[in-house]
Scaffold this motif. Structure first.
Motif, PDB file in Angstrom:
ATOM      1  N   THR A 242       0.852  -1.196   0.000  1.00 23.04           N
ATOM      2  CA  THR A 242       0.000   0.000   0.000  1.00 23.04           C
ATOM      3  C   THR A 242       0.888   1.246   0.000  1.00 23.04           C
ATOM      4  O   THR A 242       2.081   1.171   0.316  1.00 23.04           O
ATOM      5  CB  THR A 242      -0.893   0.024   1.250  1.00 23.04           C
ATOM      6  OG1 THR A 242      -0.062  -0.112   2.396  1.00 23.04           O
ATOM      7  CG2 THR A 242      -1.914  -1.095   1.238  1.00 23.04           C
ATOM      8  N   ASP A 243       0.285   2.378  -0.356  1.00 26.60           N
ATOM      9  CA  ASP A 243       1.055   3.623  -0.277  1.00 26.60           C
ATOM     10  C   ASP A 243       1.055   4.122   1.171  1.00 26.60           C
ATOM     11  O   ASP A 243       0.525   3.439   2.064  1.00 26.60           O
ATOM     12  CB  ASP A 243       0.504   4.667  -1.264  1.00 26.60           C
ATOM     13  CG  ASP A 243      -0.893   5.152  -0.884  1.00 26.60           C
ATOM     14  OD1 ASP A 243      -1.352   4.841   0.242  1.00 26.60           O
ATOM     15  OD2 ASP A 243      -1.520   5.827  -1.715  1.00 26.60           O
ATOM     16  N   GLU A 244       1.620   5.309   1.396  1.00 30.65           N
ATOM     17  CA  GLU A 244       1.758   5.757   2.787  1.00 30.65           C
ATOM     18  C   GLU A 244       0.411   6.017   3.469  1.00 30.65           C
ATOM     19  O   GLU A 244       0.309   6.014   4.691  1.00 30.65           O
ATOM     20  CB  GLU A 244       2.715   6.972   2.893  1.00 30.65           C
ATOM     21  CG  GLU A 244       2.268   8.260   2.224  1.00 30.65           C
ATOM     22  CD  GLU A 244       2.371   8.229   0.687  1.00 30.65           C
ATOM     23  OE1 GLU A 244       1.907   9.197   0.083  1.00 30.65           O
ATOM     24  OE2 GLU A 244       2.898   7.259   0.118  1.00 30.65           O
ATOM     25  N   LYS A 245      -0.644   6.128   2.650  1.00 34.41           N
ATOM     26  CA  LYS A 245      -1.987   6.320   3.241  1.00 34.41           C
ATOM     27  C   LYS A 245      -2.734   4.991   3.394  1.00 34.41           C
ATOM     28  O   LYS A 245      -3.911   4.968   3.733  1.00 34.41           O
ATOM     29  CB  LYS A 245      -2.818   7.254   2.343  1.00 34.41           C
ATOM     30  CG  LYS A 245      -2.290   8.666   2.275  1.00 34.41           C
ATOM     31  CD  LYS A 245      -3.388   9.603   1.738  1.00 34.41           C
ATOM     32  CE  LYS A 245      -2.811  10.928   1.358  1.00 34.41           C
ATOM     33  NZ  LYS A 245      -2.559  11.022  -0.113  1.00 34.41           N
ATOM     34  N   GLY A 246      -2.065   3.908   3.101  1.00 35.53           N
ATOM     35  CA  GLY A 246      -2.712   2.604   3.245  1.00 35.53           C
ATOM     36  C   GLY A 246      -3.548   2.223   2.037  1.00 35.53           C
ATOM     37  O   GLY A 246      -4.275   1.235   2.059  1.00 35.53           O
ATOM     38  N   VAL A 247      -3.444   2.993   0.938  1.00 36.73           N
ATOM     39  CA  VAL A 247      -4.220   2.690  -0.265  1.00 36.73           C
ATOM     40  C   VAL A 247      -3.421   1.722  -1.132  1.00 36.73           C
ATOM     41  O   VAL A 247      -2.222   1.925  -1.359  1.00 36.73           O
ATOM     42  CB  VAL A 247      -4.525   3.981  -1.067  1.00 36.73           C
ATOM     43  CG1 VAL A 247      -5.272   3.640  -2.364  1.00 36.73           C
ATOM     44  CG2 VAL A 247      -5.329   4.948  -0.210  1.00 36.73           C
ATOM     45  N   HIS A 253      -0.571   4.976  -9.477  1.00 39.30           N
ATOM     46  CA  HIS A 253       0.563   5.373  -8.640  1.00 39.30           C
ATOM     47  C   HIS A 253       1.835   5.401  -9.499  1.00 39.30           C
ATOM     48  O   HIS A 253       2.749   4.611  -9.303  1.00 39.30           O
ATOM     49  CB  HIS A 253       0.757   4.393  -7.489  1.00 39.30           C
ATOM     50  CG  HIS A 253      -0.244   4.541  -6.388  1.00 39.30           C
ATOM     51  ND1 HIS A 253      -1.516   4.077  -6.478  1.00 39.30           N
ATOM     52  CD2 HIS A 253      -0.139   5.115  -5.166  1.00 39.30           C
ATOM     53  CE1 HIS A 253      -2.164   4.335  -5.355  1.00 39.30           C
ATOM     54  NE2 HIS A 253      -1.359   4.971  -4.551  1.00 39.30           N
TER      55      HIS A 253
END
Ligand code: GLU
Length: 280
Positions: A242-247, A253
């Motif tokens: 996931t990315d830093e936001k949890g997505v 991306h």
């Protein structure tokens, strides 16, 4: 011998999430001197592009994630999918569906207790109960149907099934988890579910590794394997990056595409070190 595969859709460049998937498959195969195969899931000709296919091969090679043998392209395998569909049709396990997306939504909105699965409402079964006469008329009228799995009938035939996952252990199959899934889209004559099951058997995959977001699909796949008389592989549903936001990482991306990371002069070793451990 362990045989695994990485099965990207050539609809964009590789990003870190794909690389994790490829590495999990590669590491599992290499842990036992097995084979690691590459398969391009390009049945959706509206979204797949040859330049993405080339880009994926290049990125994998640059990262040192080399595969064994010649990659296969699902777009070249339509006869095998048609044969599998026919097998299900002649067993009364697939029915034609003439619904448009909008009709399905309207029908779901009208129902008091529309069936739901892990990802929302399921197909409400409208075309399952068409009379043979009406079905014949619609087929004769030239409307191209999709073909759906009769999941209730499939469940009755298959009885209790399970699958073995290296992370989660033995999982009982919920045959109707995703309902009457599409086996063959009207535009492409097959579907992800049908093509994956046919090809995993054809490539003699012993261990299917894929993201844990695809766990629900595995319930359908065990059903299809049983109906088609195909062997049951083992599974490893790995964590998603996931990315830093949890997505969850997706093609949008771009900053985490391997092409971008390469341009930023990251080395293959640096990129591989950004990934979780292979067994996770
Ligand atoms: N083509 C699928 C994807 O890119 C992988 C399917 C699978 O591993 O079964 O997510």
């Amino acid at each position: 011998m362990i045989v695994t595969r990485f099965a990207p859709s050539p609809t964009g460049r590789l990003h870190l999430g794909h690389v994790h998937a490829a590495k999990v498959a590669r590491d599992l195969a290499r842990s036992e001197n097995g084979r690691f195969l590459l398969r391009f899931e390009d049945i959706d000709h509206t979204r797949s592009r040859p330049e993405y296919r080339t880009g994926i091969e290049e990125d994998l090679h640059w990262l040192g994630l080399d595969w064994d043998g010649v990659p296969i392209d699902q777009s070249q395998r339509t006869t095998a999918y048609a044969e599998a569909l026919e097998q299900l049709q002649s067993g009364g396990l697939a029915y034609p569906c003439f619904c448009t997306r909008r009709e399905i939504e309207t029908e779901i909105g009208r129902m008091l207790h529309a069936p739901h699965g892990p990802e929302g409402a399921l197909y409400p079964g409208t075309c399952r109960s068409l009379s043979p006469q009406r079905r014949k008329e619609l087929l004769a009228s030239g409307i191209a149907p999709a073909w759906r799995l009769d999941s209730a009938r499939a469940a009755a035939i298959c009885g209790d099934l399970t699958f073995q996952d290296l992370r989660f252990g033995r999982i009982p199959v919920t045959p109707q988890l995703l309902g009457d899934v599409v086996l063959a889209r009207k535009d492409i004559g097959t579907s992800y579910h049908l093509a994956v099951v046919v090809d995993d058997a054809w490539q003699e995959i012993t261990h299917v590794t894929r993201g844990e977001d695809l766990l629900p699909s595995t319930h359908v796949h065990r059903l299809l394997q049983t109906l088609l008389g195909l062997p049951a592989p083992q599974y490893l549903h790995h964590t998603l990056i996931t990315d830093e936001k949890g997505v969850r990482l997706a093609k949008r991306h771009d900053s985490l595409s391997i092409a971008t990371l390469r341009e930023q002069k990251h080395t293959p070793a640096e990129i591989l070190s950004m990934l979780p451990a292979s067994g996770d």
